[in-house]
Design an enzyme around this catalytic site. Structure first.
Site, PDB file in Angstrom:
ATOM      1  CE  LYS A 188      -3.722   2.223   2.387  1.00  0.00           C
ATOM      2  NZ  LYS A 188      -4.111   2.791   3.617  1.00  0.00           N
ATOM      3  N   GLY A 190       0.536   4.378   1.490  1.00  0.00           N
ATOM      4  CA  GLY A 190      -0.289   5.107   2.451  1.00  0.00           C
ATOM      5  C   GLY A 190      -0.032   6.592   2.315  1.00  0.00           C
ATOM      6  CB  ALA A 191      -1.520   9.467   4.044  1.00  0.00           C
ATOM      7  CD  GLU A 192       2.781   9.680   8.656  1.00  0.00           C
ATOM      8  OE1 GLU A 192       3.799  10.367   8.743  1.00  0.00           O
ATOM      9  OE2 GLU A 192       2.367   8.945   9.558  1.00  0.00           O
ATOM     10  CB  ALA A 193       4.809   5.126   5.594  1.00  0.00           C
ATOM     11  CB  ILE A 212       2.452  -0.589   3.770  1.00  0.00           C
ATOM     12  CG1 ILE A 212       1.904   0.695   4.391  1.00  0.00           C
ATOM     13  CG2 ILE A 212       2.366  -1.778   4.717  1.00  0.00           C
ATOM     14  CD1 ILE A 212       2.472   1.045   5.723  1.00  0.00           C
ATOM     15  CG  ASP A 218      -4.292   9.081  11.416  1.00  0.00           C
ATOM     16  OD1 ASP A 218      -5.352   9.629  11.066  1.00  0.00           O
ATOM     17  OD2 ASP A 218      -3.531   8.509  10.618  1.00  0.00           O
TER      18      ASP A 218
END
Lengths: 327, 206
Positions: free
Chosen positions: B5, B7-10, B12, B117
């Site tokens: 994935k 993700g928004a920040e990282a 995966i 979050d």
């Protein structure tokens, strides 16, 4: 179908005429006069409304002339009923009511923020976007679900526009100050660390504002640059979070701050990473204008008959997520 | 390594650790962010996440086990929880699990942890157990205001992403939350949630 839209929520008094054919909309004219407060000061509601009163007749007649239509050609009149500054809102409402009652034209109160989104969609062709609404009055992330715009993130205190304006005014600029800050920021790349406050999908700017004011003494340019970098990074991160959560494949940026190039650049990078299309309202129509009100009114006229004069309200507080959208 | 994935920040990845399937979470540099700010954020969040994800285990909150932290790369290798995010479950299941989610959030707050979050994507149902993930924005704080910010966020998510089942999920969430933090704290924090909401732009002022 030809409509007239009247916008007067804050510093802009604007009238616009649009023609709607099926799903297509065409802007025939959009005339505005903007109230400019003295340098270093914000909008004074009374002075702004005085400006609107004085300019309303000229703006209206210019707008009709430019579009090449007469009042009798109008099928509907819509006006921005909120949210905004009370004294300013009343001017637009009075103009719209006068036309509606004297010429017997159906009248539509419109939510100003929905107007930003609808006009943005019309002009960019975005279909099902995540919307970033950034202006003096709003900083919100929205997606449409189940007949309403739903808020996926917003500011917990002041808006991005207020942040830029309040900081700009402390430097002696006249509101709106976004452009001045953007220009000054271009002259440096010296970043000073400032508080970065992202809470889930929400942001908070008040701490950033105070901190930026405290570093101005050293260098105004560095302060402008660092303020933009920090605030826009916060916005970009929340956009990224909302994109990843909602899995939307389009981002639409609307509102006055959409005109900022650095913000667009950062958001484009976010979109690239998420394989998402990037749409931004054209500069001329990103900020407040009559077209946004007119187009939303025309959309509403598909499903509603218009309201009676007694029901034509104005309201300073009117959240766009409380509006049912049936068209 | 397979990218699971973005993700928004990282990013995966699915990887292996000591021959077990594991998750590699990498906070890559963001081009749009000023490098100084970017480096600070990535490092800070990697530290916070790895610390708190482990700490909350001792309060009885199911979280992935952290195997390895690489600060230079801002990456964390952790146990894979091969379940499904609550966000993707059928509505009836989300309603049912809301009480448990409320309970877990209550347990964090009771022990002075704010998650930061709280979205329905950050709770994973695996073998009938709800796991909490993504502690990048978490903080150690006993301030009721901070806890209220947590509740407001999950309320916002329920009200947007799960609008159709907002009422029942929020009711259940509060039920679970109250059962852990007790009526006094519950009243204080939910009251603060209203205060935060009233500060919102164009909130209806009574």
């Amino acid at each position: 179908m030809i409509g007239l839209g009247v916008e007067s929520t804050a510093h802009t008094f604007s009238c616009a005429i649009l023609e709607k054919k099926g799903k297509q909309g065409k802007i025939l004219s959009d005339v505005r006069k903007i109230y400019r407060p003295p340098e270093g000061e914000g909008i004074h509601p009374r002075e702004a409304s005085r400006h609107h009163v004085e300019n309303s007749a000229i703006v209206l007649s210019e707008c009709l002339q430019e579009a090449g239509v007469t009042i009798k050609d109008l099928d509907i009149v819509s006006y921005a009923a909120g949210p905004g500054l009370g004294p300013c809102l009343r001017v637009g409402a009075v103009v719209a009511r006068s036309l509606a009652s004297y010429y017997n034209i159906p009248i539509y109160p419109v939510n100003h923020a929905i107007g930003h989104i609808e006009l943005g969609k019309l002009l960019t062709g975005a279909k099902n976007p995540l919307v970033l609404l950034v202006s003096g009055g709003h900083t919100m992330l929205l997606a449409f679900l189940n007949k309403q715009w739903r808020v996926f993130g917003e500011t917990l205190d002041i808006t991005l526009g207020q942040l830029l304006d309040q900081f700009g005014r402390s430097l002696g600029f006249a509101s709106p100050c976004g452009k001045n800050i953007e220009d000054l920021a271009l002259s440096t790349s010296n970043y000073v660390l400032l508080p970065y406050s992202v809470k889930g999908n929400d942001v908070s700017f008040s701490g950033l504002l105070s901190a930026t004011k405290s570093i101005v003494q050293k260098s105004k340019a560095d302060a402008c640059f660092s303020l933009q970098e920090t605030a826009f990074a916060m916005i970009s991160e929340t956009v990224e979070r909302a994109l990843s959560f909602t899995r939307k494949k389009e981002l639409l940026v609307v509102g006055g701050v959409a005109a900022n190039k650095r913000l667009s650049e950062m958001l484009q990078d976010v979109c690239k990473r998420h394989g998402c299309k990037f749409f931004v309202a054209p500069q001329k129509y990103a900020g407040d204008c009559g077209s946004q009100i007119c187009w939303t009114g025309l959309l509403e006229s598909q499903v509603k008959k218009g309201v009676s004069l007694e029901e034509t309200f104005v309201t300073q507080s009117w959240r766009l997520d409380s509006v049912k959208v049936d068209y | 390594m397979k990218l699971l994935k973005k993700g928004a920040e990282a990013d995966i990845y699915l990887t292996r650790w000591d021959n077990l399937p594991a998750i590699l979470k990498v906070r890559k540099a963001k081009r749009y962010r000023n490098p100084i700010l970017d480096a600070k954020i990535r490092k800070q969040r990697t530290i916070k996440e790895s610390q708190i994800i482990s700490e909350v285990k001792s309060y009885g909150i199911p979280t992935p086990l952290v195997y390895y932290v690489n600060l230079k790369k801002s990456s964390i290798t952790m146990q894979e929880i091969p379940g499904k995010p609550v966000h993707d479950l059928p509505d009836s299941k989300i309603i049912e699990l809301s009480t448990e989610i409320g309970r877990l959030v209550g347990m964090m707050h009771k022990n002075g942890i704010m998650h930061g979050d709280l979205t329905t994507s950050n709770f994973i149902l695996y073998k009938n157990k709800v796991y909490v993930i993504d502690f990048g924005l978490s903080q150690k704080t006993i301030k009721p205001e901070d806890h209220a910010v947590d509740l407001r966020l999950i309320k916002e998510i329920l009200n947007s992403a799960h609008a159709k089942i907002m009422e029942s999920t929020w009711k259940n969430f509060l039920l679970g939350y109250k059962s852990v933090v007790g009526p006094t704290n519950y009243a204080k924090i939910t009251n603060l949630v209203s205060v935060i909401e009233s500060r919102g732009r164009y909130a209806t002022v009574v």
